[in-house]
Design a protein around this motif. Structure first.
Motif, PDB file in Angstrom:
ATOM      1  N   ILE A  13       0.812  -1.214   0.000  1.00  0.00           N
ATOM      2  CA  ILE A  13       0.000   0.000   0.000  1.00  0.00           C
ATOM      3  C   ILE A  13       0.849   1.268   0.000  1.00  0.00           C
ATOM      4  CG2 ILE A  13      -1.994  -1.096   1.069  1.00  0.00           C
ATOM      5  CD1 ILE A  13      -1.125   0.315   3.710  1.00  0.00           C
ATOM      6  N   TYR A  14       2.178   1.125   0.202  1.00  0.00           N
ATOM      7  CA  TYR A  14       3.068   2.285   0.207  1.00  0.00           C
ATOM      8  C   TYR A  14       4.472   1.824  -0.135  1.00  0.00           C
ATOM      9  CZ  TYR A  14       5.754   6.301   1.819  1.00  0.00           C
ATOM     10  OH  TYR A  14       6.617   7.360   1.884  1.00  0.00           O
ATOM     11  N   GLU A  15       5.179   2.617  -0.948  1.00  0.00           N
ATOM     12  CA  GLU A  15       6.578   2.333  -1.289  1.00  0.00           C
ATOM     13  C   GLU A  15       7.347   3.641  -1.328  1.00  0.00           C
ATOM     14  OE1 GLU A  15       7.604  -0.569  -4.467  1.00  0.00           O
ATOM     15  OE2 GLU A  15       5.466  -0.389  -4.941  1.00  0.00           O
ATOM     16  N   GLN A  16       8.616   3.587  -0.904  1.00  0.00           N
ATOM     17  CA  GLN A  16       9.503   4.732  -1.072  1.00  0.00           C
ATOM     18  C   GLN A  16      10.919   4.235  -1.247  1.00  0.00           C
ATOM     19  OE1 GLN A  16       9.111   7.006   2.604  1.00  0.00           O
ATOM     20  NE2 GLN A  16      11.133   6.392   3.240  1.00  0.00           N
ATOM     21  N   GLY A  17      11.738   5.049  -1.940  1.00  0.00           N
ATOM     22  CA  GLY A  17      13.143   4.738  -2.126  1.00  0.00           C
ATOM     23  C   GLY A  17      13.424   3.910  -3.363  1.00  0.00           C
ATOM     24  N   VAL A  18      14.705   3.931  -3.733  1.00  0.00           N
ATOM     25  CA  VAL A  18      15.157   3.146  -4.878  1.00  0.00           C
ATOM     26  C   VAL A  18      16.196   2.132  -4.410  1.00  0.00           C
ATOM     27  CG1 VAL A  18      16.250   3.226  -7.147  1.00  0.00           C
ATOM     28  CG2 VAL A  18      14.688   5.047  -6.458  1.00  0.00           C
ATOM     29  N   LEU A  19      17.309   2.605  -3.875  1.00  0.00           N
ATOM     30  CA  LEU A  19      18.339   1.692  -3.365  1.00  0.00           C
ATOM     31  C   LEU A  19      18.021   1.244  -1.941  1.00  0.00           C
ATOM     32  CD1 LEU A  19      21.519   3.482  -4.743  1.00  0.00           C
ATOM     33  CD2 LEU A  19      20.338   1.492  -5.682  1.00  0.00           C
ATOM     34  N   ASN A  20      17.575   2.156  -1.122  1.00  0.00           N
ATOM     35  CA  ASN A  20      17.115   1.841   0.235  1.00  0.00           C
ATOM     36  C   ASN A  20      15.592   1.894   0.184  1.00  0.00           C
ATOM     37  OD1 ASN A  20      19.815   1.984   0.939  1.00  0.00           O
ATOM     38  ND2 ASN A  20      19.662   4.111   1.534  1.00  0.00           N
ATOM     39  N   ARG A  21      14.971   0.732   0.149  1.00  0.00           N
ATOM     40  CA  ARG A  21      13.525   0.672  -0.077  1.00  0.00           C
ATOM     41  C   ARG A  21      12.764   0.372   1.196  1.00  0.00           C
ATOM     42  NH1 ARG A  21      11.592  -1.124  -5.714  1.00  0.00           N
ATOM     43  NH2 ARG A  21       9.837  -0.229  -4.656  1.00  0.00           N
ATOM     44  N   CYS A  22      11.602   0.983   1.313  1.00  0.00           N
ATOM     45  CA  CYS A  22      10.654   0.693   2.376  1.00  0.00           C
ATOM     46  C   CYS A  22       9.299   0.452   1.735  1.00  0.00           C
ATOM     47  CB  CYS A  22      10.535   1.854   3.347  1.00  0.00           C
ATOM     48  SG  CYS A  22      11.967   2.075   4.390  1.00  0.00           S
ATOM     49  N   LYS A  23       8.605  -0.548   2.231  1.00  0.00           N
ATOM     50  CA  LYS A  23       7.254  -0.850   1.754  1.00  0.00           C
ATOM     51  C   LYS A  23       6.367  -1.139   2.955  1.00  0.00           C
ATOM     52  CE  LYS A  23       8.667  -3.216  -2.498  1.00  0.00           C
ATOM     53  NZ  LYS A  23       8.499  -4.446  -3.276  1.00  0.00           N
ATOM     54  N   ILE A  24       5.126  -0.722   2.864  1.00  0.00           N
ATOM     55  CA  ILE A  24       4.128  -1.126   3.851  1.00  0.00           C
ATOM     56  C   ILE A  24       3.210  -2.107   3.146  1.00  0.00           C
ATOM     57  CG2 ILE A  24       2.205  -0.416   5.308  1.00  0.00           C
ATOM     58  CD1 ILE A  24       3.643   2.251   5.700  1.00  0.00           C
ATOM     59  N   LEU A  25       3.051  -3.265   3.775  1.00  0.00           N
ATOM     60  CA  LEU A  25       2.213  -4.325   3.231  1.00  0.00           C
ATOM     61  C   LEU A  25       1.043  -4.574   4.166  1.00  0.00           C
ATOM     62  CD1 LEU A  25       5.469  -5.473   3.047  1.00  0.00           C
ATOM     63  CD2 LEU A  25       4.266  -6.784   1.330  1.00  0.00           C
ATOM     64  N   VAL A  26      -0.097  -4.938   3.595  1.00  0.00           N
ATOM     65  CA  VAL A  26      -1.265  -5.308   4.387  1.00  0.00           C
ATOM     66  C   VAL A  26      -1.598  -6.763   4.086  1.00  0.00           C
ATOM     67  CG1 VAL A  26      -3.724  -4.903   4.782  1.00  0.00           C
ATOM     68  CG2 VAL A  26      -2.194  -2.973   4.418  1.00  0.00           C
ATOM     69  N   ASP A  27      -1.780  -7.525   5.158  1.00  0.00           N
ATOM     70  CA  ASP A  27      -2.250  -8.905   5.030  1.00  0.00           C
ATOM     71  C   ASP A  27      -3.749  -8.826   4.771  1.00  0.00           C
ATOM     72  OD1 ASP A  27      -3.301 -11.469   5.539  1.00  0.00           O
ATOM     73  OD2 ASP A  27      -1.764 -11.897   7.032  1.00  0.00           O
ATOM     74  N   LYS A  28      -4.187  -9.251   3.597  1.00  0.00           N
ATOM     75  CA  LYS A  28      -5.586  -9.117   3.211  1.00  0.00           C
ATOM     76  C   LYS A  28      -6.524 -10.034   3.993  1.00  0.00           C
ATOM     77  CE  LYS A  28      -4.862  -9.406  -1.337  1.00  0.00           C
ATOM     78  NZ  LYS A  28      -5.125  -9.317  -2.790  1.00  0.00           N
ATOM     79  N   LYS A  29      -5.990 -11.012   4.701  1.00  0.00           N
ATOM     80  CA  LYS A  29      -6.842 -11.883   5.521  1.00  0.00           C
ATOM     81  C   LYS A  29      -7.023 -11.341   6.938  1.00  0.00           C
ATOM     82  CE  LYS A  29      -6.089 -16.136   3.043  1.00  0.00           C
ATOM     83  NZ  LYS A  29      -5.817 -17.562   3.117  1.00  0.00           N
ATOM     84  N   THR A  30      -5.960 -10.754   7.508  1.00  0.00           N
ATOM     85  CA  THR A  30      -6.032 -10.298   8.897  1.00  0.00           C
ATOM     86  C   THR A  30      -6.085  -8.782   9.028  1.00  0.00           C
ATOM     87  OG1 THR A  30      -3.625 -10.181   9.156  1.00  0.00           O
ATOM     88  CG2 THR A  30      -4.689 -12.297   9.650  1.00  0.00           C
ATOM     89  N   SER A  58      -5.712  -2.694   9.338  1.00  0.00           N
ATOM     90  CA  SER A  58      -6.613  -2.055   8.384  1.00  0.00           C
ATOM     91  C   SER A  58      -7.919  -2.815   8.336  1.00  0.00           C
ATOM     92  CB  SER A  58      -5.988  -2.063   6.981  1.00  0.00           C
ATOM     93  OG  SER A  58      -4.798  -1.327   6.956  1.00  0.00           O
ATOM     94  N   ASN A  59      -8.978  -2.125   7.971  1.00  0.00           N
ATOM     95  CA  ASN A  59     -10.290  -2.762   7.849  1.00  0.00           C
ATOM     96  C   ASN A  59     -10.331  -3.533   6.533  1.00  0.00           C
ATOM     97  OD1 ASN A  59     -12.928  -3.509   7.747  1.00  0.00           O
ATOM     98  ND2 ASN A  59     -13.751  -1.490   8.183  1.00  0.00           N
ATOM     99  N   VAL A  60     -10.195  -4.836   6.602  1.00  0.00           N
ATOM    100  CA  VAL A  60     -10.139  -5.655   5.390  1.00  0.00           C
ATOM    101  C   VAL A  60     -11.511  -5.964   4.819  1.00  0.00           C
ATOM    102  CG1 VAL A  60      -7.895  -6.680   5.852  1.00  0.00           C
ATOM    103  CG2 VAL A  60      -9.938  -7.781   6.723  1.00  0.00           C
ATOM    104  N   GLU A  61     -12.556  -5.838   5.615  1.00  0.00           N
ATOM    105  CA  GLU A  61     -13.906  -6.148   5.115  1.00  0.00           C
ATOM    106  C   GLU A  61     -14.331  -5.179   4.027  1.00  0.00           C
ATOM    107  OE1 GLU A  61     -16.699  -6.421   8.284  1.00  0.00           O
ATOM    108  OE2 GLU A  61     -15.513  -7.894   9.359  1.00  0.00           O
ATOM    109  N   THR A  62     -13.970  -3.902   4.161  1.00  0.00           N
ATOM    110  CA  THR A  62     -14.406  -2.912   3.177  1.00  0.00           C
ATOM    111  C   THR A  62     -13.398  -2.727   2.052  1.00  0.00           C
ATOM    112  OG1 THR A  62     -13.428  -1.102   4.458  1.00  0.00           O
ATOM    113  CG2 THR A  62     -15.739  -1.640   4.881  1.00  0.00           C
ATOM    114  N   GLN A  63     -12.137  -3.086   2.269  1.00  0.00           N
ATOM    115  CA  GLN A  63     -11.096  -2.848   1.267  1.00  0.00           C
ATOM    116  C   GLN A  63     -10.854  -4.038   0.372  1.00  0.00           C
ATOM    117  OE1 GLN A  63      -7.582  -1.394   3.132  1.00  0.00           O
ATOM    118  NE2 GLN A  63      -8.521   0.481   3.806  1.00  0.00           N
ATOM    119  N   TYR A  64     -10.974  -5.264   0.863  1.00  0.00           N
ATOM    120  CA  TYR A  64     -10.564  -6.420   0.071  1.00  0.00           C
ATOM    121  C   TYR A  64     -11.698  -7.387  -0.109  1.00  0.00           C
ATOM    122  CZ  TYR A  64      -6.140  -4.332   1.252  1.00  0.00           C
ATOM    123  OH  TYR A  64      -5.119  -3.453   1.413  1.00  0.00           O
TER     124      TYR A  64
END
Length: 64
Positions: A13-30, A58-64
């Motif tokens: 759901i979010y990414e930044q950087g090229v060589l030093n990368r950070c990502k935020i991931l959401v588990d769509k089940k939990t 995150s509220n997965v019922e409405t998003q996924y």
């Protein structure tokens, strides 16, 4: 390379950087949010928490 499908459990759901990368991931089940960071050959994954130390969910019922 893996083929992306609609059945993927995690969504970036979010990414930044090229060589030093950070990502935020959401588990769509939990709904739990994770931070993935990598630099070169190293990387790490951790649960994102709020000020009280509880996982950010995150509220997965409405998003996924």
């Amino acid at each position: 390379m893996f083929k992306k499908s609609s059945e993927d459990r995690f969504e970036v759901i979010y990414e930044q950087g090229v060589l030093n990368r950070c990502k935020i991931l959401v588990d769509k089940k939990t709904g739990v949010n994770y931070l993935f960071s990598n630099e070169g050959n190293g990387g790490g994954l951790t649960v994102l928490v709020d000020r009280e130390g509880k996982p950010i969910v995150s509220n997965v019922e409405t998003q996924y």
